[in-house]
Scaffold this active site. Sequence first.
Site, PDB file in Angstrom:
ATOM      1  N   PHE A 117       0.853  -1.189   0.000  1.00  0.00           N
ATOM      2  CA  PHE A 117       0.000   0.000   0.000  1.00  0.00           C
ATOM      3  C   PHE A 117       0.884   1.233   0.000  1.00  0.00           C
ATOM      4  CE2 PHE A 117      -4.535   0.995   0.700  1.00  0.00           C
ATOM      5  CZ  PHE A 117      -5.084  -0.182   0.252  1.00  0.00           C
ATOM      6  N   GLN A 231      -7.459  14.732   2.527  1.00  0.00           N
ATOM      7  CA  GLN A 231      -6.747  13.820   1.627  1.00  0.00           C
ATOM      8  C   GLN A 231      -7.503  13.656   0.309  1.00  0.00           C
ATOM      9  OE1 GLN A 231      -6.180   9.295   2.435  1.00  0.00           O
ATOM     10  NE2 GLN A 231      -4.173  10.283   2.489  1.00  0.00           N
ATOM     11  N   HIS A 233      -7.645  11.210  -2.818  1.00  0.00           N
ATOM     12  CA  HIS A 233      -7.202   9.872  -3.236  1.00  0.00           C
ATOM     13  C   HIS A 233      -6.894   9.927  -4.732  1.00  0.00           C
ATOM     14  CE1 HIS A 233      -7.095   5.613  -3.990  1.00  0.00           C
ATOM     15  NE2 HIS A 233      -7.249   5.355  -2.705  1.00  0.00           N
ATOM     16  N   LEU A 243     -14.493   4.948  -5.657  1.00  0.00           N
ATOM     17  CA  LEU A 243     -13.076   4.655  -5.422  1.00  0.00           C
ATOM     18  C   LEU A 243     -12.573   3.461  -6.223  1.00  0.00           C
ATOM     19  CD1 LEU A 243     -10.591   5.424  -3.607  1.00  0.00           C
ATOM     20  CD2 LEU A 243     -11.222   3.455  -2.243  1.00  0.00           C
ATOM     21  N   GLU A 246      -6.596   1.742  -3.736  1.00  0.00           N
ATOM     22  CA  GLU A 246      -5.141   1.819  -3.858  1.00  0.00           C
ATOM     23  C   GLU A 246      -4.536   0.426  -4.053  1.00  0.00           C
ATOM     24  OE1 GLU A 246      -3.242   4.881  -1.588  1.00  0.00           O
ATOM     25  OE2 GLU A 246      -1.886   3.403  -0.718  1.00  0.00           O
ATOM     26  N   ARG A 277      -0.310   9.220  -0.868  1.00  0.00           N
ATOM     27  CA  ARG A 277      -1.387   9.754  -1.699  1.00  0.00           C
ATOM     28  C   ARG A 277      -1.230  11.222  -2.048  1.00  0.00           C
ATOM     29  NH1 ARG A 277      -6.285   6.537   1.386  1.00  0.00           N
ATOM     30  NH2 ARG A 277      -5.730   4.543   0.454  1.00  0.00           N
ATOM     31  N   HIS A 346     -11.182  12.353  -0.225  1.00  0.00           N
ATOM     32  CA  HIS A 346     -11.284  10.989   0.293  1.00  0.00           C
ATOM     33  C   HIS A 346     -11.229  10.872   1.816  1.00  0.00           C
ATOM     34  CE1 HIS A 346     -10.944   6.646   0.297  1.00  0.00           C
ATOM     35  NE2 HIS A 346      -9.810   6.716   0.966  1.00  0.00           N
ATOM     36  N   ARG A 381      -2.537  10.908   5.639  1.00  0.00           N
ATOM     37  CA  ARG A 381      -2.720   9.530   6.132  1.00  0.00           C
ATOM     38  C   ARG A 381      -2.185   8.534   5.113  1.00  0.00           C
ATOM     39  NH1 ARG A 381      -6.675   5.401   5.258  1.00  0.00           N
ATOM     40  NH2 ARG A 381      -8.054   6.718   4.012  1.00  0.00           N
TER      41      ARG A 381
HETATM   42  C1  FAD Z   1     -14.652   4.018  -0.694  1.00  0.00           C
HETATM   43  C2  FAD Z   1     -13.738   4.018   0.502  1.00  0.00           C
HETATM   44  C3  FAD Z   1     -12.772   3.046   0.638  1.00  0.00           C
HETATM   45  C4  FAD Z   1     -11.917   3.062   1.738  1.00  0.00           C
HETATM   46  N1  FAD Z   1     -10.975   2.076   1.832  1.00  0.00           N
HETATM   47  C5  FAD Z   1     -10.186   2.036   2.928  1.00  0.00           C
HETATM   48  C6  FAD Z   1      -9.254   0.980   3.097  1.00  0.00           C
HETATM   49  O1  FAD Z   1      -9.158   0.059   2.303  1.00  0.00           O
HETATM   50  N2  FAD Z   1      -8.464   1.004   4.190  1.00  0.00           N
HETATM   51  C7  FAD Z   1      -8.543   1.992   5.130  1.00  0.00           C
HETATM   52  O2  FAD Z   1      -7.813   1.929   6.123  1.00  0.00           O
HETATM   53  N3  FAD Z   1      -9.438   2.997   5.003  1.00  0.00           N
HETATM   54  C8  FAD Z   1     -10.264   3.038   3.927  1.00  0.00           C
HETATM   55  N4  FAD Z   1     -11.169   4.051   3.805  1.00  0.00           N
HETATM   56  C9  FAD Z   1     -11.353   4.989   4.914  1.00  0.00           C
HETATM   57  C10 FAD Z   1     -12.119   4.298   6.034  1.00  0.00           C
HETATM   58  O3  FAD Z   1     -12.991   3.358   5.470  1.00  0.00           O
HETATM   59  C11 FAD Z   1     -12.932   5.275   6.871  1.00  0.00           C
HETATM   60  O4  FAD Z   1     -12.106   6.306   7.340  1.00  0.00           O
HETATM   61  C12 FAD Z   1     -13.563   4.568   8.067  1.00  0.00           C
HETATM   62  O5  FAD Z   1     -14.267   3.426   7.668  1.00  0.00           O
HETATM   63  C13 FAD Z   1     -14.487   5.504   8.830  1.00  0.00           C
HETATM   64  O6  FAD Z   1     -15.153   4.768   9.807  1.00  0.00           O
HETATM   65  P1  FAD Z   1     -15.922   5.483  10.990  1.00  0.00           P
HETATM   66  O7  FAD Z   1     -16.376   4.408  11.891  1.00  0.00           O
HETATM   67  O8  FAD Z   1     -15.097   6.567  11.560  1.00  0.00           O
HETATM   68  O9  FAD Z   1     -17.171   6.215  10.281  1.00  0.00           O
HETATM   69  P2  FAD Z   1     -18.258   5.728   9.202  1.00  0.00           P
HETATM   70  O10 FAD Z   1     -18.108   4.330   8.787  1.00  0.00           O
HETATM   71  O11 FAD Z   1     -18.290   6.779   8.167  1.00  0.00           O
HETATM   72  O12 FAD Z   1     -19.600   5.791  10.033  1.00  0.00           O
HETATM   73  C14 FAD Z   1     -20.167   7.002  10.487  1.00  0.00           C
HETATM   74  C15 FAD Z   1     -21.380   6.675  11.300  1.00  0.00           C
HETATM   75  O13 FAD Z   1     -21.871   7.844  11.928  1.00  0.00           O
HETATM   76  C16 FAD Z   1     -23.263   7.904  11.793  1.00  0.00           C
HETATM   77  N5  FAD Z   1     -23.687   9.309  11.851  1.00  0.00           N
HETATM   78  C17 FAD Z   1     -23.119  10.367  11.220  1.00  0.00           C
HETATM   79  N6  FAD Z   1     -23.812  11.492  11.510  1.00  0.00           N
HETATM   80  C18 FAD Z   1     -24.819  11.127  12.335  1.00  0.00           C
HETATM   81  C19 FAD Z   1     -25.886  11.829  12.975  1.00  0.00           C
HETATM   82  N7  FAD Z   1     -26.081  13.144  12.816  1.00  0.00           N
HETATM   83  N8  FAD Z   1     -26.750  11.130  13.744  1.00  0.00           N
HETATM   84  C20 FAD Z   1     -26.611   9.791  13.899  1.00  0.00           C
HETATM   85  N9  FAD Z   1     -25.628   9.091  13.321  1.00  0.00           N
HETATM   86  C21 FAD Z   1     -24.748   9.746  12.550  1.00  0.00           C
HETATM   87  C22 FAD Z   1     -23.552   7.254  10.456  1.00  0.00           C
HETATM   88  O14 FAD Z   1     -24.886   6.812  10.384  1.00  0.00           O
HETATM   89  C23 FAD Z   1     -22.542   6.108  10.487  1.00  0.00           C
HETATM   90  O15 FAD Z   1     -23.094   5.022  11.185  1.00  0.00           O
HETATM   91  C24 FAD Z   1     -12.041   4.063   2.709  1.00  0.00           C
HETATM   92  C25 FAD Z   1     -13.028   5.028   2.592  1.00  0.00           C
HETATM   93  C26 FAD Z   1     -13.861   5.012   1.487  1.00  0.00           C
HETATM   94  C27 FAD Z   1     -14.893   6.096   1.365  1.00  0.00           C
END
Ligand code: FAD
Length: 568
Positions: A117, A231, A233, A243, A246, A277, A346, A381
């Site tokens: 990666f 960031q 991507h 996406l 990577e 990135r 991203h 990151r």
């Molecule tokens: C397409 C894509 C691919 C990725 N691939 C990778 C990867 O391979 N490896 C890696 O390390 N990272 C990757 N990332 C980044 C990583 O996936 C994210 O940073 C991480 O999953 C975020 O998780 P989280 O639990 O912080 O939030 P999220 O999974 O975004 O969850 C946010 C939560 O908050 C809740 N929420 C938000 N606002 C409110 C509100 N007002 N009221 C109630 N609930 C609310 C939502 O409902 C949701 O449940 C990727 C990101 C994307 C977009």
Amino acid sequence: MSKKHDIIVLGSGLAGLRAAIEAARHPELDVAIVSKVQLMRSHSVCAEGGSAAVMQPNEGDSFELHAWDTVRGADFLCDQDVVKRFVEEAPKEILLLEHWGIPWSRRPDSRIAQRPFGGHSYDRAVFAADKTGFAEMQTLYDTLQKYNNVSRYDECYVSSILTKDNVFCGVTAWDLTSGEFLFIQGKALIIATGGACRMFGFTTYSLTATGDGLAMAYRAGLPIKDLEFVQFHPTGLVPSGILITEAARGEGGYLLNNKSERFMEKYAPSKMEVAPRDIVSRSEITEIEEGRGFPGPEGLDYVHIDLRHLGAAKINERLPMIREVAMKFNFIDPIYEPIPVRPAAHYFMGGVHTDINGATPIEGIWTAGEAACVSLHGANRLGSNSTTECLVWGKITGDEAAKYASKQKAIPSPPKAATLKDEEARVFRRFSSEGKESAYALRRELQKTMDSKVGVFRTGPELQAALDKICDIKQRLPDIKVKDRGHIYNTDLLSALEVDNLLDLAEIIISGALARSESRGGHSRRDFPARDDVNWLKHTLAYYTPKGPRLDYIPVTITMWQPVERKY
Ligand SMILES: Cc1cc2nc3c(=O)[nH]c(=O)nc-3n(C[C@H](O)[C@H](O)[C@H](O)COP(=O)(O)OP(=O)(O)OC[C@H]3O[C@@H](n4cnc5c(N)ncnc54)[C@H](O)[C@@H]3O)c2cc1C
């Protein structure tokens, strides 16, 4: 209506679910997960490429190497004590998920497979084909089922965080399914609401990534740290922004310009396509600006990512979703044709300011995952460090919040009834507006501004123009007219509330970026192209004031490596 729980986990992505499991291991505690979407629809299910961890210390990887890669990738703006803790905890979380049944991809000798990666100097990303986040979420969800002390509020939009004398006392929420306005009281809160990339038009993120948690935290008085570092991507599919992981480059994909040159040779000869990135994104934009890109729709000029030489077998085994996405959205089969890509918004390196335990300056509130800025990623990151961060600090904050809640005898008393009424009025006030503005049009204006003026390269005058535009849009907010007047599943109203949050955060990003007269990691100023460690090796903190953010700065924790020139 009022509800009571010991611990409220706000968000059901990787960070939220991991935190909830850790908290639920304390059977005496009553845990609630609140999510504005169905629990499993959080953006985390979209994570594709992998999760970084040192799994093979006997084959050449080490905690020190992972830490060094992360610190260098961060352009030295991360806190090095945080990085040390992260790399040491990461393998434990990968193995825990293994014990909970995750289908990690395997090596021929049946050990857990790892792939290269960007910015990592060892093949360190553990993965489940190119659907890693989905497998991780599914495994956490399954594990959660064994706890009967967890309640769920799915499709419930939290609108504000309430405190009394700097102590957390509850959140207000609008239950989208019933239309009711709720006050959920609790002893402890874990904010796990993810990022805010939907303020950009060209982004890899789900429509729901609108930074509500950050905006709420900001309004509640919590400082927001390092938000100017966004960031991009390098491989967002043109024109949708979906996406292309990577891992496509990790598995050996080439980036090509319109002369069929592997242009990364010029910019990062030792790492090529798997440079960090920020560097790859700048290289792509430079190629496009200098006329070596391909013309795309709506100004989305692009370069190519070419997987053809990997062959059908490898593409089908390691990158099946990428193939499916390219075929369904662009009618391109990557086995035979290159894919059009360009940098897409991203990830937010910044977030709610926390200490190394994820604790915020307000008693009873922790933050984890993308919404938090524990200062692991600094100015940039490394790919695959985020999902692991969600697991590591999900666990830490779940545990810390549980220890705290167990010690509190009673749930703090609620704020004055008038405070709750005011918040209810704020959420539903748009029902009485006869204004002419549309939330969708304002969001589009915001996105165009961010795409064109707060992108991969920035300048002072462009940032100032963007800030002026944001202030203009903010002034028009009260005139948003919500056409749907119902309280149940009112996505019209939801959109208006979300755009409000995005605008506050855009203002923080631009203010921080204008002030930071240097280039570091994801923040690249054409008018200040050099990194300036003398004046800017420090974290930005933004505090809410009615007139806009007040900026302050705190030092970076350096325990292992002094900053050196960053070259790949
Ligand atoms: C397409 C894509 C691919 C990725 N691939 C990778 C990867 O391979 N490896 C890696 O390390 N990272 C990757 N990332 C980044 C990583 O996936 C994210 O940073 C991480 O999953 C975020 O998780 P989280 O639990 O912080 O939030 P999220 O999974 O975004 O969850 C946010 C939560 O908050 C809740 N929420 C938000 N606002 C409110 C509100 N007002 N009221 C109630 N609930 C609310 C939502 O409902 C949701 O449940 C990727 C990101 C994307 C977009």
